[in-house]
Design a protein around this motif. Structure first.
Motif, PDB file in Angstrom:
ATOM      1  N   THR A   1      17.932  22.947  21.894  1.00 44.84           N
ATOM      2  CA  THR A   1      19.165  22.474  21.270  1.00 44.84           C
ATOM      3  C   THR A   1      20.310  23.452  21.492  1.00 44.84           C
ATOM      4  O   THR A   1      21.450  23.055  21.766  1.00 44.84           O
ATOM      5  N   ASN A   2      20.029  24.756  21.378  1.00 43.94           N
ATOM      6  CA  ASN A   2      21.069  25.774  21.565  1.00 43.94           C
ATOM      7  C   ASN A   2      21.643  25.794  22.974  1.00 43.94           C
ATOM      8  O   ASN A   2      22.722  26.356  23.184  1.00 43.94           O
ATOM      9  N   SER A   3      20.929  25.250  23.943  1.00 37.32           N
ATOM     10  CA  SER A   3      21.345  25.394  25.341  1.00 37.32           C
ATOM     11  C   SER A   3      21.862  24.097  25.950  1.00 37.32           C
ATOM     12  O   SER A   3      21.996  24.000  27.168  1.00 37.32           O
ATOM     13  N   ILE A   4      22.159  23.106  25.111  1.00 33.97           N
ATOM     14  CA  ILE A   4      22.568  21.782  25.594  1.00 33.97           C
ATOM     15  C   ILE A   4      24.011  21.498  25.205  1.00 33.97           C
ATOM     16  O   ILE A   4      24.469  21.856  24.126  1.00 33.97           O
ATOM     17  N   SER A   5      24.720  20.818  26.105  1.00 38.66           N
ATOM     18  CA  SER A   5      26.103  20.411  25.853  1.00 38.66           C
ATOM     19  C   SER A   5      26.328  19.030  26.458  1.00 38.66           C
ATOM     20  O   SER A   5      25.734  18.699  27.491  1.00 38.66           O
ATOM     21  N   VAL A   6      27.184  18.254  25.809  1.00 42.10           N
ATOM     22  CA  VAL A   6      27.450  16.882  26.249  1.00 42.10           C
ATOM     23  C   VAL A   6      28.950  16.627  26.155  1.00 42.10           C
ATOM     24  O   VAL A   6      29.619  17.131  25.236  1.00 42.10           O
ATOM     25  N   ARG A   7      29.490  15.874  27.099  1.00 39.35           N
ATOM     26  CA  ARG A   7      30.907  15.509  26.999  1.00 39.35           C
ATOM     27  C   ARG A   7      31.125  14.731  25.702  1.00 39.35           C
ATOM     28  O   ARG A   7      30.353  13.833  25.346  1.00 39.35           O
ATOM     29  N   ARG A   8      32.192  15.079  25.020  1.00 39.92           N
ATOM     30  CA  ARG A   8      32.424  14.530  23.687  1.00 39.92           C
ATOM     31  C   ARG A   8      32.474  13.008  23.650  1.00 39.92           C
ATOM     32  O   ARG A   8      31.847  12.393  22.774  1.00 39.92           O
ATOM     33  N   PRO A   9      33.209  12.315  24.551  1.00 34.62           N
ATOM     34  CA  PRO A   9      33.238  10.848  24.450  1.00 34.62           C
ATOM     35  C   PRO A   9      31.852  10.217  24.565  1.00 34.62           C
ATOM     36  O   PRO A   9      31.540   9.250  23.851  1.00 34.62           O
ATOM     37  N   ALA A  10      31.013  10.764  25.461  1.00 34.21           N
ATOM     38  CA  ALA A  10      29.669  10.210  25.624  1.00 34.21           C
ATOM     39  C   ALA A  10      28.844  10.410  24.369  1.00 34.21           C
ATOM     40  O   ALA A  10      28.106   9.509  23.934  1.00 34.21           O
ATOM     41  N   LEU A  11      28.975  11.560  23.738  1.00 37.01           N
ATOM     42  CA  LEU A  11      28.170  11.860  22.556  1.00 37.01           C
ATOM     43  C   LEU A  11      28.662  11.082  21.343  1.00 37.01           C
ATOM     44  O   LEU A  11      27.861  10.493  20.603  1.00 37.01           O
ATOM     45  N   GLN A  12      29.965  11.052  21.134  1.00 43.37           N
ATOM     46  CA  GLN A  12      30.484  10.349  19.968  1.00 43.37           C
ATOM     47  C   GLN A  12      30.227   8.846  20.046  1.00 43.37           C
ATOM     48  O   GLN A  12      30.114   8.177  19.020  1.00 43.37           O
ATOM     49  N   ALA A  13      30.111   8.312  21.277  1.00 38.53           N
ATOM     50  CA  ALA A  13      29.795   6.890  21.431  1.00 38.53           C
ATOM     51  C   ALA A  13      28.366   6.570  20.997  1.00 38.53           C
ATOM     52  O   ALA A  13      28.036   5.397  20.775  1.00 38.53           O
ATOM     53  N   MET A  14      27.512   7.597  20.875  1.00 40.18           N
ATOM     54  CA  MET A  14      26.116   7.388  20.496  1.00 40.18           C
ATOM     55  C   MET A  14      25.868   7.653  19.006  1.00 40.18           C
ATOM     56  O   MET A  14      24.725   7.616  18.560  1.00 40.18           O
ATOM     57  N   GLN A  15      26.928   7.910  18.233  1.00 40.84           N
ATOM     58  CA  GLN A  15      26.742   8.211  16.820  1.00 40.84           C
ATOM     59  C   GLN A  15      26.122   7.045  16.054  1.00 40.84           C
ATOM     60  O   GLN A  15      26.424   5.881  16.348  1.00 40.84           O
ATOM     61  N   PRO A  16      25.216   7.326  15.067  1.00 42.87           N
ATOM     62  CA  PRO A  16      24.717   8.644  14.701  1.00 42.87           C
ATOM     63  C   PRO A  16      23.746   9.177  15.748  1.00 42.87           C
ATOM     64  O   PRO A  16      22.743   8.513  16.077  1.00 42.87           O
ATOM     65  N   CYS A  17      24.045  10.347  16.279  1.00 42.55           N
ATOM     66  CA  CYS A  17      23.264  10.903  17.384  1.00 42.55           C
ATOM     67  C   CYS A  17      21.883  11.374  16.950  1.00 42.55           C
ATOM     68  O   CYS A  17      20.888  11.126  17.634  1.00 42.55           O
ATOM     69  N   PHE A  18      21.818  12.064  15.811  1.00 43.52           N
ATOM     70  CA  PHE A  18      20.552  12.594  15.323  1.00 43.52           C
ATOM     71  C   PHE A  18      20.023  11.703  14.213  1.00 43.52           C
ATOM     72  O   PHE A  18      20.789  11.304  13.317  1.00 43.52           O
ATOM     73  N   PRO A  19      18.738  11.345  14.229  1.00 40.58           N
ATOM     74  CA  PRO A  19      18.183  10.439  13.215  1.00 40.58           C
ATOM     75  C   PRO A  19      18.186  11.078  11.832  1.00 40.58           C
ATOM     76  O   PRO A  19      17.491  12.066  11.585  1.00 40.58           O
TER      77      PRO A  19
END
Length: 342
Positions: free
Chosen positions: A181-199
């Motif tokens: 988790t500490n070593s991962i990054s995602v472009r913000r639009p792609a990640l926010q489109a998947m919200q809620p990202c974490f269950p």
């Protein structure tokens, strides 16, 4: 700006900012969920302050801490640091809240008891700039128990050793934990489109769930250099305290998506084998506990794995006593590379 008291060696000289496409500096949001980590959070924050890439924001979500975590955070006066406080709702809800609040080009994550090496954010900015059409980025990480200055002294080579992973699930199955988790990054639009990202409501495997779903949608751009730390054996850590005698929901959902066709071709087979290997681990736990019938049931459901781990577990289930299975499991754990790190 507050200076670290416990680890003076974290202080680094700041280097020029990393470029972004169109000549603009790439801004990176770092999301940190915090729950009763007053003993660790100062080092985590200081590691972000000491990045060679300085265009960042740090979003700390205090998830109802009952210790002095919030007071420690407020001791930092850098305007790029934001504290959000909410009633306790678990690590997934805290990370999702941080994602909603993020404004950077990329969103990265950091656990409150870990830290970044000084070149991590610069590496992410370089990767995202070099691959403008990709959305998912990661580096390797270092298993640690305490901070060692020598671990972070080297400057990464240029250009960075980077590859685009086209066999995500097979690579994860074959090589184990290549990223954290500490070593991962995602472009913000792609990640926010998947919200809620974490269950929400889950705190074991909840991060892998997102990484798997991202791997189904996007190619991972990966740097093999260990540029962040993952601290082992922190008191209260679920990794330390929770025995896995049931298949985690993350693997149950991956299996369902693979069988439904969300993952296709060779990657579908690799995903199902990855789930099979997870079932093998569950079966071993039941063997150690003396529950041979449940272990055999898990091994039957894990037959898609058809790996050497599965074959070895079948042999164990047939011929090993619980004591023999316990000794073998202890021996196997002693050989895991992460347990032999300083």
């Amino acid at each position: 700006m507050r200076s670290p008291q416990c680890h003076p060696c974290l202080r680094d000289n700041i280097r020029p900012r990393s470029p972004c496409r169109r000549g603009r500096v790439m801004r990176i949001s770092v999301v940190v969920p915090v729950y009763n980590k007053a003993a660790y959070i100062e080092v985590a924050i200081q590691s972000v302050l000491n990045q060679t890439h300085q265009d960042w924001e740090l979003v700390l979500v205090d998830d109802g801490s009952t210790d002095s975590s919030a007071e420690v955070i407020r001791g930092f006066t850098d305007p790029r640091i934001r504290l959000i406080q909410q009633p306790n709702g678990g690590v997934s809800r805290a990370r999702n809240r941080g994602i909603d609040a993020a404004t950077g080009d990329l969103i990265s994550f950091l656990d409150a008891d870990d830290w970044y090496g000084p070149h991590y954010l610069a590496a992410l900015a370089e990767m995202a700039t070099r691959y403008p059409d990709e959305h998912y980025f990661a580096t390797c990480f270092r298993w640690v128990r305490e901070y060692q200055e020598s671990d972070w002294a080297d400057t990464p080579p240029q250009p960075l050793p980077v590859e685009v992973v086209t066999d995500f699930f097979e690579r994860r199955r074959r090589n184990g934990k290549m990223w954290h988790t500490n070593s991962i990054s995602v472009r913000r639009p792609a990640l926010q489109a998947m919200q809620p990202c974490f269950p929400v409501g889950e705190s074991l495997g909840e991060d892998q769930d997102l990484w798997f779903r991202l791997g189904e949608r996007y190619r991972l751009v990966y740097c093999k250099l260990p540029l962040v730390a993952y601290r082992m054996d922190v008191a209260g850590s679920l990794v330390v305290t929770q025995a896995r005698r049931a298949l985690m929901p993350v693997y149950q959902r991956l299996e369902q998506r693979a069988l439904a066709g969300a993952v296709k071709g060779a990657e579908r087979r690799a995903a199902l084998r990855l789930v099979g290997d997870a079932r093998v681990s569950v079966a071993r736990m039941h063997l150690v506990a003396g529950d041979r019938a449940t272990a055999l049931g898990e091994l039957w459901r894990a037959r898609r794995a058809a790996s050497r781990h599965w074959i070895a577990a079948v042999v164990m289930a047939v011929v090993f006593s619980p004591a023999m299975a316990r000794r073998w499991t202890q021996w196997r754990k002693s050989r895991l590379p992460e347990l032999n790190q300083h």
